[in-house]
Scaffold this active site. Structure first.
Site, mmCIF file in Angstrom:
data_model
loop_
_atom_site.group_PDB
_atom_site.id
_atom_site.type_symbol
_atom_site.label_atom_id
_atom_site.label_comp_id
_atom_site.label_asym_id
_atom_site.label_seq_id
_atom_site.Cartn_x
_atom_site.Cartn_y
_atom_site.Cartn_z
ATOM 1 N N GLU A 297 4.320 -1.687 -0.494
ATOM 2 C CA GLU A 297 4.274 -1.838 -1.949
ATOM 3 C C GLU A 297 5.651 -1.899 -2.604
ATOM 4 O O GLU A 297 5.857 -2.661 -3.550
ATOM 5 C CB GLU A 297 3.444 -0.715 -2.568
ATOM 6 C CG GLU A 297 1.955 -0.828 -2.315
ATOM 7 C CD GLU A 297 1.324 -2.017 -3.012
ATOM 8 O OE1 GLU A 297 1.978 -2.637 -3.869
ATOM 9 O OE2 GLU A 297 0.167 -2.332 -2.701
ATOM 10 N N SER A 298 6.588 -1.083 -2.146
ATOM 11 C CA SER A 298 7.892 -1.065 -2.828
ATOM 12 C C SER A 298 9.075 -0.950 -1.870
ATOM 13 O O SER A 298 10.187 -0.653 -2.311
ATOM 14 C CB SER A 298 7.946 0.098 -3.830
ATOM 15 O OG SER A 298 8.056 1.348 -3.147
#
Length: 402
Positions: free
Chosen positions: A114-115
Site C-alpha cells: 500500500e505505501s
C-alpha cells in the site's frame, strides 16, 4: 499533476459545474452529519483536479499484465524491507495478532504494497480529489460518501486537512484506508487517544489487522497455496467465488505444487487461474477473500498473499507466467530508465515508475531493436538496452520523449 497545476487548465464550464455541484452537495453533507460550518470552511476555495478523472479508468490492477504487476510489487527489495519491518515492529504486530487474529506477515505485506512501508503515502489533497470525483465522472455517489467522510474526519477527529493527502481516489495513510473505512475500522493502537494512520505505524498496523478480521479473516486458515493441475482438467469451474471442498478438487486430480496430495478435510476453497490454465494455479480460501476486500482486484490480493509467503521464507511461484517477456522488478525498472537516460531520452529521474515519458522513449528503442513498440517495460527491452549500452545514443538524433 498537482491540484494547483490542474486548476490552471480547468475549462470555465468545469469550474461553473463544480461550484454548482458543491452547492448541491452542501445539503446532502449536512444530512450525513457534516456541520454547515465545516462544509463551508473546508470547501471554500476548492478547485477541481480534473486529472483524477483519467485515473478513474486506468487502475493498474486491471490494466497491467499480472506478471508485470507482481514483478514490481513482490521483488527482492520489498521482501528485504518487509523482513526488517517484521523485526522492528514485532511487539506491535504480536499484539495485533493476539487482539485481531491476523498474522504479522499478512499485515506487513499490506503495509508494503500500500505505501512501501510508509515511504509513499500519496500527495493529492483528499478534499480536492474527492470533491472532484463527487462532481465528475462515474461512481459519483460512491465518491460523495467518501468526500463527506473526509469532512467528518476533519470535524470529529480534529485532523488538519493538510495531513489528509493520499491517492487519486482518496485512500490515505500508511496502509491507505478510504475515509469511510477509517471512520468504521481505524483503531488507536498506540494509546495516545488519536486514530492516526498517517504518522503512527502502530495505529496503521492495528487498524489493518482490524480491517481483515472484520472482513472475515480466520486465524487458523491460510490464504491458500499454489497447486499443480492434471492434464486436460476442465477449468470451467475456476473462479474465486466458486468454492468447493478440498476433497472435490482432489478428486479432479489437483495436487500440491510439489506433487503431494491436497490436505485432508473439507475446507472450502476455490481454483484461481489469474493467467489461465497455462500459468500458476492456486486454491484459495476465504482469507484470500478478506484480502481481496481491501482492494477489489484478484491481482492485488495475490500480491499480498504472495508477499506474505515470501516474508515467511517461501520461494517464488513454482510455475512460470505464460509469457516470453517477464516483468521487471523496481530495481530493474530503474536500471532500464537509467539506460534510456544514457541514450539521451529526457524522462526525468530513474524512479522505477513507468510513466508516459518512459513509455514513449521505450517505443522508440523497441522500434530500433525490432521489438513490439508497445512501450511496455519487460525483460526483452532491458536486455537489449544492456547489450547495446555502448552504442552511439541514436536517441539523440530523434525527437526527445515528452
Amino acid at each position: 499533476m498537482r491540484a494547483a497545476a490542474a486548476a490552471d487548465v480547468i475549462a470555465p464550464a468545469d469550474t461553473a459545474a463544480f461550484a454548482s455541484c458543491l452547492a448541491q452537495l452542501r445539503g446532502q453533507a449536512v444530512k450525513q452529519g457534516v456541520s454547515a460550518g465545516t462544509f463551508d470552511t473546508y470547501t471554500q476555495g476548492l478547485a477541481p483536479d480534473m486529472s483524477v478523472i483519467a485515473s478513474l479508468d486506468a487502475q493498474p490492477e486491471f490494466k497491467t499484465p499480472i506478471w508485470d504487476y507482481l514483478a514490481a510489487l513482490v521483488d527482492d527489495e520489498r521482501i528485504a524491507d518487509g523482513r526488517q519491518a517484521l523485526q522492528q515492529w514485532q511487539p506491535e504486530l504480536a499484539r495485533a495478532q493476539s487482539q485481531f487474529g491476523v498474522d504479522p506477515a499478512t499485515v506487513v505485506a499490506v503495509w508494503g504494497v500500500e505505501s512501501n512501508f510508509g515511504k509513499k503515502l500519496g500527495g493529492r489533497p483528499l478534499l480536492t480529489s474527492l470533491s472532484t470525483l463527487s462532481c465528475f465522472g462515474r461512481r459519483q455517489s460512491y465518491f460523495r460518501g467518501e468526500f463527506f467522510a473526509t469532512l467528518k474526519i476533519i470535524q470529529q477527529e480534529h485532523v488538519r486537512p493538510e495531513r489528509l493527502n493520499g491517492s487519486w481516489a482518496g485512500a490515505f495513510g500508511q496502509t491507505q484506508f478510504m475515509p469511510s473505512t477509517y471512520l468504521r475500522l481505524a483503531v488507536d493502537f498506540d494509546g495516545d487517544g488519536r486514530r492516526d494512520l498517517v504518522d503512527s505505524v502502530p495505529d496503521a498496523l492495528g487498524s489493518t489487522a482490524n480491517f481483515l478480521k472484520r472482513a472475515g479473516w480466520k486465524p487458523d486458515l491460510g490464504w491458500g497455496f499454489e497447486v499443480a493441475l492434471p492434464a486436460g482438467l476442465d477449468t470451467s469451474g475456476a473462479g474465486r467465488r466458486n468454492k468447493r471442498p478440498l476433497s472435490a478438487w482432489a478428486a479432479q486430480g489437483i495436487k500440491r505444487v510439489n506433487g503431494q496430495p491436497l490436505p485432508a478435510g473439507d475446507t472450502q476453497v476455490a481454483l484461481l487461474l489469474p493467467a489461465g490454465p497455462q500459468g500458476p494455479a492456486f486454491l484459495v480460501t476465504r482469507n484470500f477473500d478478506a484480502v481481496y476486500s481491501y482492494n477489489a482486484a484478484e491481482s492485488y490480493a495475490l500480491a499480498i498473499a504472495h508477499l506474505s509467503d515470501r516474508l515467511r521464507g517461501a520461494g517464488p511461484f513454482a510455475h512460470a507466467w505464460p509469457t516470453d517477456d517477464p516483468g521487471l522488478s523496481r530495481a530493474q525498472r530503474r536500471e532500464l530508465q537509467s539506460l534510456l537516460i544514457a541514450r539521451g531520452f529526457d524522462i526525468g529521474e530513474p524512479d522505477g515508475l513507468i510513466g508516459a515519458r518512459t513509455r514513449q522513449a521505450l517505443q522508440t528503442v523497441q522500434g530500433q531493436a525490432g521489438l513490439p513498440a508497445d512501450g511496455r517495460a519487460g525483460q526483452k527491452s532491458l536486455q537489449w538496452l544492456r547489450q547495446n549500452a555502448a552504442d552511439p545514443p541514436a536517441a539523440l538524433n530523434s525527437p526527445r520523449a515528452n
